[in-house]
Write an enzyme that holds these catalytic residues in place. Structure first.
Site, PDB file in Angstrom:
ATOM      1  N   CYS A   1       0.817  -1.205   0.000  1.00  0.00           N
ATOM      2  CA  CYS A   1       0.000   0.000   0.000  1.00  0.00           C
ATOM      3  C   CYS A   1       0.854   1.259   0.000  1.00  0.00           C
ATOM      4  O   CYS A   1       1.919   1.300   0.601  1.00  0.00           O
ATOM      5  CB  CYS A   1      -0.874   0.036   1.248  1.00  0.00           C
ATOM      6  SG  CYS A   1      -1.950  -1.378   1.388  1.00  0.00           S
TER       7      CYS A   1
ATOM      8  N   ARG B   1       5.634   0.171  -6.079  1.00  0.00           N
ATOM      9  CA  ARG B   1       5.604  -0.631  -4.856  1.00  0.00           C
ATOM     10  C   ARG B   1       4.745  -1.882  -5.007  1.00  0.00           C
ATOM     11  O   ARG B   1       4.825  -2.795  -4.186  1.00  0.00           O
ATOM     12  CB  ARG B   1       5.034   0.203  -3.707  1.00  0.00           C
ATOM     13  CG  ARG B   1       5.929   1.337  -3.290  1.00  0.00           C
ATOM     14  CD  ARG B   1       5.179   2.332  -2.450  1.00  0.00           C
ATOM     15  NE  ARG B   1       4.848   1.833  -1.132  1.00  0.00           N
ATOM     16  CZ  ARG B   1       5.583   2.034  -0.044  1.00  0.00           C
ATOM     17  NH1 ARG B   1       6.684   2.715  -0.123  1.00  0.00           N
ATOM     18  NH2 ARG B   1       5.209   1.562   1.132  1.00  0.00           N
TER      19      ARG B   1
ATOM     20  N   TRP C   1      -2.613  -2.809  -1.738  1.00  0.00           N
ATOM     21  CA  TRP C   1      -2.132  -4.166  -2.020  1.00  0.00           C
ATOM     22  C   TRP C   1      -2.877  -5.058  -1.041  1.00  0.00           C
ATOM     23  O   TRP C   1      -2.671  -4.984   0.167  1.00  0.00           O
ATOM     24  CB  TRP C   1      -0.620  -4.229  -1.798  1.00  0.00           C
ATOM     25  CG  TRP C   1       0.016  -5.511  -2.211  1.00  0.00           C
ATOM     26  CD1 TRP C   1       0.373  -5.891  -3.469  1.00  0.00           C
ATOM     27  CD2 TRP C   1       0.403  -6.593  -1.345  1.00  0.00           C
ATOM     28  NE1 TRP C   1       0.946  -7.138  -3.435  1.00  0.00           N
ATOM     29  CE2 TRP C   1       0.979  -7.593  -2.158  1.00  0.00           C
ATOM     30  CE3 TRP C   1       0.325  -6.820   0.026  1.00  0.00           C
ATOM     31  CZ2 TRP C   1       1.480  -8.791  -1.651  1.00  0.00           C
ATOM     32  CZ3 TRP C   1       0.811  -8.022   0.536  1.00  0.00           C
ATOM     33  CH2 TRP C   1       1.388  -8.983  -0.299  1.00  0.00           C
TER      34      TRP C   1
ATOM     35  N   ASN D   1      -1.893   2.086   5.606  1.00  0.00           N
ATOM     36  CA  ASN D   1      -0.924   1.086   5.171  1.00  0.00           C
ATOM     37  C   ASN D   1      -0.559   0.284   6.408  1.00  0.00           C
ATOM     38  O   ASN D   1      -0.234   0.861   7.439  1.00  0.00           O
ATOM     39  CB  ASN D   1       0.305   1.815   4.587  1.00  0.00           C
ATOM     40  CG  ASN D   1       1.446   0.868   4.247  1.00  0.00           C
ATOM     41  OD1 ASN D   1       1.284  -0.349   4.294  1.00  0.00           O
ATOM     42  ND2 ASN D   1       2.585   1.438   3.899  1.00  0.00           N
ATOM     43  N   GLY D   2      -0.612  -1.051   6.304  1.00  0.00           N
ATOM     44  CA  GLY D   2      -0.286  -1.893   7.461  1.00  0.00           C
ATOM     45  C   GLY D   2      -1.391  -2.908   7.700  1.00  0.00           C
ATOM     46  O   GLY D   2      -2.248  -3.113   6.843  1.00  0.00           O
TER      47      GLY D   2
ATOM     48  N   GLU E   1      19.196 -16.688  -6.869  1.00  0.00           N
ATOM     49  CA  GLU E   1      18.725 -15.370  -7.299  1.00  0.00           C
ATOM     50  C   GLU E   1      18.228 -15.429  -8.756  1.00  0.00           C
ATOM     51  O   GLU E   1      17.217 -14.817  -9.100  1.00  0.00           O
ATOM     52  CB  GLU E   1      19.857 -14.345  -7.121  1.00  0.00           C
ATOM     53  CG  GLU E   1      19.573 -12.944  -7.606  1.00  0.00           C
ATOM     54  CD  GLU E   1      18.351 -12.273  -6.983  1.00  0.00           C
ATOM     55  OE1 GLU E   1      17.820 -12.763  -5.979  1.00  0.00           O
ATOM     56  OE2 GLU E   1      17.916 -11.253  -7.540  1.00  0.00           O
TER      57      GLU E   1
ATOM     58  N   LYS F   1      14.424 -14.489  -9.890  1.00  0.00           N
ATOM     59  CA  LYS F   1      14.097 -13.489 -10.931  1.00  0.00           C
ATOM     60  C   LYS F   1      13.146 -14.093 -11.951  1.00  0.00           C
ATOM     61  O   LYS F   1      12.164 -13.479 -12.352  1.00  0.00           O
ATOM     62  CB  LYS F   1      15.348 -13.012 -11.679  1.00  0.00           C
ATOM     63  CG  LYS F   1      16.271 -12.060 -10.992  1.00  0.00           C
ATOM     64  CD  LYS F   1      15.742 -10.677 -10.816  1.00  0.00           C
ATOM     65  CE  LYS F   1      14.965 -10.552  -9.559  1.00  0.00           C
ATOM     66  NZ  LYS F   1      15.579 -10.369  -8.315  1.00  0.00           N
TER      67      LYS F   1
ATOM     68  N   GLU G   1       9.648 -14.627 -10.510  1.00  0.00           N
ATOM     69  CA  GLU G   1       8.975 -13.361 -10.192  1.00  0.00           C
ATOM     70  C   GLU G   1       8.340 -12.724 -11.423  1.00  0.00           C
ATOM     71  O   GLU G   1       7.224 -12.245 -11.373  1.00  0.00           O
ATOM     72  CB  GLU G   1       9.982 -12.342  -9.622  1.00  0.00           C
ATOM     73  CG  GLU G   1      10.263 -12.467  -8.157  1.00  0.00           C
ATOM     74  CD  GLU G   1      11.292 -11.443  -7.685  1.00  0.00           C
ATOM     75  OE1 GLU G   1      11.078 -10.878  -6.626  1.00  0.00           O
ATOM     76  OE2 GLU G   1      12.312 -11.216  -8.370  1.00  0.00           O
TER      77      GLU G   1
ATOM     78  N   HIS H   1      20.288 -36.112  -5.107  1.00  0.00           N
ATOM     79  CA  HIS H   1      19.490 -36.356  -3.898  1.00  0.00           C
ATOM     80  C   HIS H   1      18.042 -35.921  -4.091  1.00  0.00           C
ATOM     81  O   HIS H   1      17.344 -35.629  -3.120  1.00  0.00           O
ATOM     82  CB  HIS H   1      20.115 -35.642  -2.703  1.00  0.00           C
ATOM     83  CG  HIS H   1      21.497 -36.118  -2.400  1.00  0.00           C
ATOM     84  ND1 HIS H   1      21.769 -37.392  -1.956  1.00  0.00           N
ATOM     85  CD2 HIS H   1      22.697 -35.507  -2.535  1.00  0.00           C
ATOM     86  CE1 HIS H   1      23.069 -37.535  -1.805  1.00  0.00           C
ATOM     87  NE2 HIS H   1      23.663 -36.399  -2.160  1.00  0.00           N
TER      88      HIS H   1
ATOM     89  N   LYS I   1       6.919  -4.181  -4.066  1.00  0.00           N
ATOM     90  CA  LYS I   1       8.315  -3.769  -3.992  1.00  0.00           C
ATOM     91  C   LYS I   1       8.760  -3.570  -2.559  1.00  0.00           C
ATOM     92  O   LYS I   1       9.841  -3.970  -2.160  1.00  0.00           O
ATOM     93  CB  LYS I   1       8.479  -2.449  -4.771  1.00  0.00           C
ATOM     94  CG  LYS I   1       9.876  -1.901  -4.771  1.00  0.00           C
ATOM     95  CD  LYS I   1      10.743  -2.701  -5.696  1.00  0.00           C
ATOM     96  CE  LYS I   1      12.193  -2.316  -5.652  1.00  0.00           C
ATOM     97  NZ  LYS I   1      13.012  -3.365  -6.266  1.00  0.00           N
TER      98      LYS I   1
HETATM   99  C1  G6P Z   1      10.164  -7.772  -1.877  1.00  0.00           C
HETATM  100  C2  G6P Z   1      10.756  -7.291  -3.186  1.00  0.00           C
HETATM  101  C3  G6P Z   1      12.117  -7.932  -3.403  1.00  0.00           C
HETATM  102  C4  G6P Z   1      13.029  -7.669  -2.207  1.00  0.00           C
HETATM  103  C5  G6P Z   1      12.375  -8.083  -0.884  1.00  0.00           C
HETATM  104  C6  G6P Z   1      13.165  -7.569   0.305  1.00  0.00           C
HETATM  105  O1  G6P Z   1       9.879  -9.122  -1.946  1.00  0.00           O
HETATM  106  O2  G6P Z   1       9.897  -7.618  -4.251  1.00  0.00           O
HETATM  107  O3  G6P Z   1      12.710  -7.411  -4.561  1.00  0.00           O
HETATM  108  O4  G6P Z   1      14.215  -8.385  -2.373  1.00  0.00           O
HETATM  109  O5  G6P Z   1      11.066  -7.524  -0.792  1.00  0.00           O
HETATM  110  O6  G6P Z   1      13.099  -6.173   0.315  1.00  0.00           O
HETATM  111  P1  G6P Z   1      14.204  -5.223   0.867  1.00  0.00           P
HETATM  112  O7  G6P Z   1      13.701  -3.841   0.571  1.00  0.00           O
HETATM  113  O8  G6P Z   1      14.282  -5.474   2.354  1.00  0.00           O
HETATM  114  O9  G6P Z   1      15.491  -5.521   0.195  1.00  0.00           O
END
Ligand code: G6P
Length: 609
Positions: free
Chosen positions: A2, A27, A75, A99-100, A482, A486, A489, A505, A604
């Site tokens: 949010c 976000r 969100w 927000n929260g 990672e 990606k 996501e 395994h 985000k």
């Molecule tokens: C969300 C974002 C990721 C990020 C993670 C941690 O999941 O989509 O891209 O890695 O939060 O966020 P931060 O701001 O703590 O790195």
């Protein structure tokens, strides 16, 4: 997550609010809304499921204007994305954005329903606006009602509240979710993130936990949790970065991938000399604290967690300092045993991730030596609440899938690891070798981004697949993790990463011609072992895509595609091999036509638990 924007000015603020919402789109959100107090003293509410553009379309059909207003991108947490569940929420002549998460909302809802309040949504938020309304009805002004209401809330909130009865007042409050006040000339604003207000101001007050602020045309009064009026510093943000500008790129993610040579250079600037990491790189206090460090506990979420996993290899190898790495949402809920001399390190792009912040706050009770944050946002909660901070200089990252924030985190972590290693006896010649490599990093990053068209061709083999496997060994295992994150996501293809030695395994059972296997294969001491693991895949008909330099000795053949990358120092391999994996997920997502910058269901800045 949010996002909140609010404004009180002498002019119509509707466009300021909408521009703020556009700037918060990165976000992640699923609906948007705005409420303005018009010149007839009526609250005008417009909200819509979908994008800010859908809200704008609604406003075009039914315009609204006013000097006072609040706006929101939602969100969904409680209640599906829908017009009704979107914010602002109203109760009589009061409107509110939040927000929260309000954890005791069920009890409050029952209590308010018993008082006769009717609920129009399934959200936790709506209880707050009715609660405030009931307190105003009991004789309080808006500021006093918000203060009294927050005392009944469990959970996390940032709030923006307006009332038709108080046309010159905007109230905001924060506890557990970020909120800033932007200061203009005879006009003031609120937002979840300063980025939302950069078009109107560069001066901000960062509210502290428990603060409630009353913004009137006459000024700003901030009170702390105990009700005492307090003075919070005004911070001026530097730089003219315009987050709304994609430049010549099609997506923010693409732009951010290609910015990596510059932001890596900016993160190194002023921190390394010819042969060593400069003493001031981590700040004066670090020079007192680092000699006391016996162990390191790294805590983070998502991509930042992967950066922590890479750092563990460097810390144990170069500094000989034991290191554990854990996701914040786990460590905060277990009884961690803390040995004396343990440094608590958080890693975060936003500096506002709720779990990471909660873990830091808990760590302060547990006897850690000190806290360090590796963070990309100055003045964020993590930076303000940690004893030491090392800033990454990635600039605002807009694409939800983290790219440049990750590689700059790795650079900052490498500086930290080298600094700690020197204290722990790293030979000067080895430090000089590591620093010499860092000097070459920006150029090498440029060469790795040059793999774009080669990777684009490779991406065609993935677009129709349902599953993929990513393999790496040693320090490349977190890079495989990672790479898989990606891909899932932004392309929604199921991707899993394994240390290559674990193949037999379990995951080998999945390997067939329909499951591409991506391999990160730098020319390091584990290369021989990795090659044997790849034979196991070939023998089962698996199709391999290997990222390797010519020195690694791979040759493309049927079932084995080698994507040749430039040769690079071993210490930089995790940073550099990340780049083609980012490009791979980007191009696969383009082929699949997904929303690259705002993938479905993701946010985000994860400011709720
Ligand atoms: C969300 C974002 C990721 C990020 C993670 C941690 O999941 O989509 O891209 O890695 O939060 O966020 P931060 O701001 O703590 O790195």
């Amino acid at each position: 997550m949010c996002g909140i924007v609010g404004a009180l000015a002498q002019r119509n603020v509707s466009e300021i609010l909408l521009e703020g919402l556009r700037r918060l789109e990165y976000r992640g959100y699923d609906s948007a809304g705005v409420c303005l107090l018009d010149s007839d003293g009526q609250l005008q509410l417009r909200k819509s499921r979908g994008k800010v553009a859908d809200l704008e379309a609604r406003l075009a059909g039914s315009p609204a204007a006013g000097r006072l207003g609040i706006a929101h991108t939602r969100w969904a947490t409680h209640g599906a994305p829908s017009d009704d569940n979107s914010h602002p929420h109203m109760s009589g002549d009061i409107a509110l954005v939040h927000n929260g998460i309000i954890e005791n909302y069920r009890a409050l809802r029952t209590q308010l329903e018993e008082q006769g309040y009717q609920f129009a949504s399934d959200t936790d938020t709506e209880v707050v606006v009715h609660l405030i309304h009931s307190l105003v009805a009991g004789g309080r002004n808006l500021q006093a009602a918000v203060t009294a209401a927050t005392q009944q809330l469990d959970g996390a909130y940032a709030l923006g509240v307006i009332s038709a009865a108080e046309p010159d007042t905007l109230i905001c409050a924060r506890s557990g979710s970020p909120l800033v006040i932007g200061i203009g000339i005879e006009e003031n604003f609120i937002a979840s993130d300063p980025l939302a207000l950069r078009q109107v101001t560069d001066r901000f007050i960062y509210l502290e936990e428990g603060d409630i602020a009353e913004i009137t045309t006459g000024g700003i009064a901030v009170r702390d949790r105990s009700g005492e009026e307090v003075s919070r510093p005004v911070k001026k943000l530097n730089g003219s970065y315009d987050a709304a500008d994609k430049g010549r790129y099609r997506h923010y993610m693409q732009k951010e991938i290609f910015e990596q040579p510059q932001v890596v250079e900016a993160t190194l600037a002023g921190r390394i000399g010819d042969k060593s990491v400069l003493a001031q790189a981590l700040g004066a206090r670090a020079n007192e604290i680092l000699p006391e460090v016996q162990q390191v506990q790294i805590v983070a979420c998502g991509t930042s967690y992967h950066a922590g996993l890479v750092a563990r290899y460097w810390l144990e190898d170069w500094a000989g300092v034991p290191c554990s790495v854990e996701v914040a949402s786990e460590i905060r809920y277990r009884k961690a045993a803390v040995r004396p001399g343990t440094l608590f390190v958080t890693i975060s792009q936003s500096g506002e991730t709720a779990d990471t912040l909660a873990a830091l706050r808990q760590a302060k009770e547990l006897g850690y030596l000190a806290s360090l944050t590796i963070c990309n946002v100055p003045n964020s909660s993590l930076v303000r609440e940690s004893e030491l901070s090392l800033m990454t200089e990635a600039g605002p990252e807009i694409g939800v899938a983290s790219t440049k924030a990750f590689t700059t985190q790795l650079v900052a972590l490498q500086l930290f690891c080298i600094a700690l290693a020197r204290i722990n006896g790293l030979p000067a010649a080895r430090e000089a070798e590591l620093v010499d490599a860092l000097h070459k990093l920006p150029d090498l990053m440029e060469q790795f981004t040059g793999l774009d068209s080669r990777v684009q061709v490779t991406s065609e083999a993935f677009a129709e697949k349902i599953h993929t496997l990513f393999l790496g060994r040693g320090v490349e295992y977190p890079i495989a993790l990672e790479g898989a994150l990606k891909l899932k996501e932004i392309s929604y293809i199921h991707a899993e990463a394994y240390p290559a030695g674990e193949l037999k395994h379990g995951p080998l059972a999945l390997v067939d011609g329909d499951m591409p296997v991506v391999v990160v294969a730098p020319n390091d001491e584990l290369l021989g072992k990795l090659k044997s693991n790849l034979q196991e895949v070939r023998a089962r008909g698996g199709e391999l895509f290997v990222f390797a330099s010519p020195e690694a000795g791979f040759e493309s053949e049927s079932g084995l595609t080698v994507i040749e990358v430039p040769d690079a120092p071993e210490s930089l391999a995790p940073i550099l091999y990340t780049v083609p994996l980012q490009l791979l997920s980007y191009h696969v997502a383009l082929l699949k036509g997904t929303d690259v910058d705002q993938p479905r269901n993701l946010a985000k800045s994860v400011t709720v638990e």
